[in-house]
Every structure is written in structure tokens, then in C-alpha cells.
Motif scaffolding. Structure first.
Motif, PDB file in Angstrom:
ATOM      1  N   PRO A   1      67.928 -18.319  30.606  1.00  0.00           N
ATOM      2  CA  PRO A   1      68.538 -19.630  30.837  1.00  0.00           C
ATOM      3  C   PRO A   1      67.539 -20.740  30.526  1.00  0.00           C
ATOM      4  O   PRO A   1      66.415 -20.730  31.021  1.00  0.00           O
ATOM      5  N   GLY A   2      67.944 -21.668  29.667  1.00  0.00           N
ATOM      6  CA  GLY A   2      67.009 -22.634  29.112  1.00  0.00           C
ATOM      7  C   GLY A   2      66.633 -23.767  30.038  1.00  0.00           C
ATOM      8  O   GLY A   2      67.484 -24.342  30.731  1.00  0.00           O
ATOM      9  N   MET A   3      65.345 -24.099  30.041  1.00  0.00           N
ATOM     10  CA  MET A   3      64.888 -25.294  30.733  1.00  0.00           C
ATOM     11  C   MET A   3      65.424 -26.522  29.994  1.00  0.00           C
ATOM     12  O   MET A   3      65.466 -26.568  28.774  1.00  0.00           O
ATOM     13  N   GLY A   4      65.801 -27.525  30.721  1.00  0.00           N
ATOM     14  CA  GLY A   4      66.422 -28.695  30.128  1.00  0.00           C
ATOM     15  C   GLY A   4      67.927 -28.556  30.177  1.00  0.00           C
ATOM     16  O   GLY A   4      68.630 -29.440  30.677  1.00  0.00           O
ATOM     17  N   LEU A   5      68.424 -27.425  29.683  1.00  0.00           N
ATOM     18  CA  LEU A   5      69.863 -27.179  29.727  1.00  0.00           C
ATOM     19  C   LEU A   5      70.323 -26.878  31.152  1.00  0.00           C
ATOM     20  O   LEU A   5      71.433 -27.241  31.549  1.00  0.00           O
ATOM     21  N   ASN A   6      69.469 -26.220  31.944  1.00  0.00           N
ATOM     22  CA  ASN A   6      69.831 -26.008  33.347  1.00  0.00           C
ATOM     23  C   ASN A   6      69.772 -27.324  34.110  1.00  0.00           C
ATOM     24  O   ASN A   6      70.574 -27.577  35.025  1.00  0.00           O
ATOM     25  N   ALA A   7      68.836 -28.197  33.726  1.00  0.00           N
ATOM     26  CA  ALA A   7      68.772 -29.521  34.346  1.00  0.00           C
ATOM     27  C   ALA A   7      70.004 -30.345  33.972  1.00  0.00           C
ATOM     28  O   ALA A   7      70.558 -31.079  34.805  1.00  0.00           O
ATOM     29  N   PHE A   8      70.431 -30.228  32.715  1.00  0.00           N
ATOM     30  CA  PHE A   8      71.642 -30.920  32.280  1.00  0.00           C
ATOM     31  C   PHE A   8      72.846 -30.433  33.092  1.00  0.00           C
ATOM     32  O   PHE A   8      73.685 -31.224  33.519  1.00  0.00           O
ATOM     33  N   PHE A   9      72.913 -29.134  33.318  1.00  0.00           N
ATOM     34  CA  PHE A   9      73.994 -28.526  34.106  1.00  0.00           C
ATOM     35  C   PHE A   9      74.034 -29.117  35.510  1.00  0.00           C
ATOM     36  O   PHE A   9      75.075 -29.595  35.985  1.00  0.00           O
ATOM     37  N   ALA A  10      72.891 -29.071  36.199  1.00  0.00           N
ATOM     38  CA  ALA A  10      72.859 -29.450  37.613  1.00  0.00           C
ATOM     39  C   ALA A  10      72.824 -30.955  37.830  1.00  0.00           C
ATOM     40  O   ALA A  10      73.608 -31.504  38.619  1.00  0.00           O
ATOM     41  N   TYR A  11      71.915 -31.640  37.127  1.00  0.00           N
ATOM     42  CA  TYR A  11      71.662 -33.043  37.430  1.00  0.00           C
ATOM     43  C   TYR A  11      72.586 -34.004  36.692  1.00  0.00           C
ATOM     44  O   TYR A  11      72.828 -35.117  37.174  1.00  0.00           O
TER      45      TYR A  11
END
Length: 444
Positions: free
Chosen positions: A80-90
Motif C-alpha cells: 500500500p503506497g505512501m501518499g496514496l494512503n494519506a489521500f485515502f484517509a486525509y
């Protein structure tokens, strides 16, 4: 078995051997194992179950990496990609107000679309149309965004303003936190440890930084043992997050906007990473192309689809694979070792649960720093290149949204080229993408 592995992965043809590939696999895993901690912490901010996320993260990484190992046969790991998980959550959940089930549905649909686009070689065509400066700017902007999240999670910086009555606001947008508090102290200590180890060439620098900060958190009261006192156990169930889709909203305008944004954000990730890693490994062909490119791109698409079903965000190729390549990894056997280690990590989920969010801040900050390296490739001498790239970079942390940064950068690039008489520098695909972005703005 040794002969089978040697023949299947063509070790001798690639100038490597079994021992080198095994060491490379362990090296890659050690540099990206932090995702088993960081991804659950980030996605749990969206209301998802932390323990279930540990299992989903490990399984999604193992599946995507297995496809890369056994089909594309490249020494590149996925998770699971960093940045993309942040986009998902935040952004999708906390920023735009959608449910995490809605976000997972978008990730699942994106995975299916990427499988189709990869098999039809459309992803490469789209990537080729995007200006290099914008691609590099996206990496830099995401790096700043990730670093801000890490600093904020640790309490090193504080963000946001609060209402004090009669429409008045108190505070500043971003300010330094209480650096003598436990959270900032252990985060800064972990960051210092990781930095020193990176200088000394330790591939495990990020992981050791997390461990050091976690241990320091014990006397400071931030690190707590699991309720049953066990650090090793059976993997947590993924039941709370697996297959949690909202298909009744598939054809809604909201889903169209989120899906389009996810596609745009993720389009630039894996291809750029693959090119950089294959170049470092000396695997590019005479025309500078990736070997088994379609299979490699399909690996992240399959990983993303499986990951969404398991309950996690977009799966992508990891730049940390460069550490294994530097250790001599040249074939899919390196990736196979990484996949096996991710599966074994499932039994240590209770250990990850004790790690405080402040202890993961060093990894987030350092990953952000590494992503900043792409800024040297932006042409600041040409305003039509520099201004769009700059807006793309700064709008991500300033708006707390990766999507907004991409929209600003892409649109300003097209408008500046057209209005300065340099429209010939725009590809038809770039104009189409800009029109789609404008459409997306009106669909909000």
C-alpha cells in the motif's frame, strides 16, 4: 529446488546467484517494513480497525509482490503506497467527508480499471503525455504532504485554528508544538537515530528509528503492551474491513470525482518508480524501456484490486526496492523473498499494535525527504514549466490535498502554454486530461 529457482528466475543470465537474491530480498523488506506500522496508523484515522489493517497491509503487499516476482520476474516489491494512503484517509474521508467504505469502493474500481488499462498498454500512453516537470512535482508535493502528516502526528508541529466565539478564530495555521512533550521527544530521537544510520549506510535505518522511538516511549508512557501481554500471535481478522464496499454509489457523481482523482494520482506513481528502479538495476533495454512492462504494471493493478477487497488502500511499487537492487538483486527471486517475509510478518501483528503514532513520524519525514529529491529535475529557468510545478508542489501541503495540487499544476501548465503561444508543446492527451480536470471541478 535451488536449480529450479535458478532456472526459473534466470539467475546466471542476470549475473546473480541464490545467495545474493536472498540477501537482496531481506534488505528490501527491512527498508519497507515500516509500512506494516505506518499504513494502519494512517488508515485508522479514517475510522478503520487498526489490527485488521495490519493483516490487510501484509496480505496486499504479499499478493502484489508475488505477481511482480512470479509473472514480471523483476526485483521490485509492492505494498500500500505512501501518499496514496494519506489521500485515502486525509482527503477522501476526513477532508471530503466520505465514508471509508466509499473510499474502498473507489480503490477497488480503480484496480479493475488499471488491470484493463495495463493490459491494453494505455497507462504507458497516458504517462508519456504528462510533462516530466509535473511528474517530478507530484513526487515532491506528496513528499511535503507526508512529512507534514508525520510532524503533525508526533506533535512537532500543530495545525489548524479553533473558534473562540462570535466568529473569532484563535491560533495559527501551522506552528511549532510543545517539543518537550513525550510525542515530539520520541519522534525527534527516532529521526536522529534513522538519520545517523542512513549516513552510515544501514538499510534498516527507518525500521530501527521506529523501534528506537517505540522503546523510548516506554518510560515516557506512550508505548503500551498489548492487553494480553503477547507480542506474537495469530494474525488479526480482516472481517471488520474486508469486502466493505458501497456499490449502491458506484454510478454517483461523487464516485466519478473520487475515482477520477485516484486514477490521476496513481497514474504517475508506479511507472516512474519502475523506470527509476530498472535503470538502477541495469535492466532497461536499448530503447530505455522496462522489461515485461505490461506485466509489471499489471502487478500493481492486481495488488490494488486485492488490497481493496482485503480492506486497504492503493498498492504501488516501492522505491525502497532500490536498497535490495543496490545489494545485488536483479530478478523476481528478490521480490519473492519480500513476499514471503510479508506473510511471516502476519504473526507479529501484536508487536505492531504497541507502536505509538509518534514513533512512526521519523519514517514519514524521511520518506518525504527522499521524495523531495525529484525537485532538482524541475526546470525553474522556464516559467511555463516552473510555475505549474511549483503550484503542484505547494498546494498539496497547503490545501492538505494531493488532488488539489495535481489539478493546479496540470491546469496552469496547459493555460500557460496556450496563452504564451506555446500550445504546440502540448500533446493532445494533455489537453484531454486538462479538460477532464475541469470537468471534475464542476462535478464537485
Amino acid at each position: 529446488m535451488k536449480n529450479f529457482l535458478s532456472n526459473y528466475f534466470r539467475l546466471s543470465e542476470n549475473g546473480t546467484n541464490l545467495r545474493t537474491e536472498l540477501i537482496a530480498g531481506f534488505t528490501t523488506f527491512s527498508t519497507m517494513a515500516y509500512i506494516l506500522v505506518v499504513n494502519p496508523i494512517i488508515l485508522s484515522k479514517a475510522g478503520m480497525d487498526f489490527n485488521a489493517l495490519v493483516t490487510a497491509t501484509a496480505l496486499a503487499a504479499a499478493i502484489g509482490t508475488l505477481v511482480m516476482a512470479l509473472w514480471a520476474r523483476l526485483p521490485i516489491a509492492l505494498a500500500p503506497g505512501m501518499g496514496l494512503n494519506a489521500f485515502f484517509a486525509y482527503t477522501i474521508v476526513l477532508g471530503m467527508g466520505y465514508s471509508w467504505q466509499f473510499a474502498l469502493t473507489a480503490v477497488f474500481l480503480e484496480g479493475l480499471l488499471f488491470i484493463l488499462l495495463s493490459l491494453l498498454n494505455i497507462r504507458e500512453a497516458i504517462i508519456d503525455a504528462i510533462p516530466a516537470g509535473i511528474k517530478h512535482a507530484i513526487s515532491v508535493g506528496i513528499g511535503l504532504f507526508i512529512a507534514l502528516i508525520g510532524l503533525n502526528n508526533a506533535g512537532i508541529v500543530e495545525t489548524g485554528m479553533k473558534a473562540v466565539g462570535d466568529g473569532q478564530l484563535d491560533g495559527v495555521i501551522v506552528k511549532v508544538g510543545n517539543l518537550t512533550a513525550a510525542g515530539p521527544l520520541i519522534a525527534l530521537a527516532g529521526l536522529l537515530v534513522s538519520g545517523i544510520l542512513m549516513v552510515r549506510g544501514w538499510n534498516t535505518a527507518l525500521l530501527i528509528g521506529i523501534i528506537a522511538a517505540t522503546l523510548l516511549g516506554i518510560p515516557l508512557g506512550l508505548t503500551h503492551m498489548p492487553e494480553d501481554g503477547r507480542l506474537v500471535g495469530w494474525p488479526p481478522s480482516i472481517a471488520p474491513i474486508a469486502l466493505q464496499f458501497e456499490f449502491d454509489k458506484v454510478f454517483s457523481r461523487d464516485m466519478l470525482v473520487i475515482l477520477f482523482t485516484l486514477l490521476m494520482v496513481n497514474l504517475f506513481d508506479t511507472v516512474g518508480t519502475l523506470i527509476g528502479l530498472c535503470s538502477k538495476a541495469g535492466l532497461l533495454d536499448g530503447q530505455g524501456k522496462i522489461p515485461n512492462a505490461r506485466k509489471a504494471l499489471t502487478a500493481d493493478a492486481v495488488g490494488t484490486t486485492a488490497g481493496a477487497m482485503l480492506g486497504t488502500s492503493v498498492v504501488a511499487a516501492y522505491v525502497e526496492s532500490a536498497s535490495g537492487i543496490a545489494a545485488g538483486g536483479r530478478t523476481g527471486l528478490t521480490a519473492l523473498v519480500v513476499a514471503i517475509l510479508f506473510l511471516l510478518s502476519l504473526f507479529f501483528a501484536p508487536l505492531f499494535a504497541i507502536i505509538p503514532s509518534a514513533a512512526t513520524a521519523p519514517a514519514l519525514v524521511i520518506v518525504g525527504m527522499l521524495m523531495m529529491g525529484a525537485v532538482v529535475h524541475i526546470n525553474f529557468a522556464d516559467i511555463t514549466e516552473a510555475l505549474p510545478a511549483f503550484l503542484c508542489v505547494v498546494m498539496m501541503p497547503y490545501t492538505f490535498s494531493i488532488a488539489e495540487g495535481i489539478v493546479f499544476g496540470m491546469l496552469f501548465y496547459v493555460f500557460l502554454k496556450l496563452l504564451t503561444g506555446r500550445g504546440k508543446e502540448l500533446s493532445p492527451m494533455m489537453i484531454v486530461l486538462a479538460l477532464l480536470f475541469i470537468l471534475g471541478l464542476f462535478l464537485k
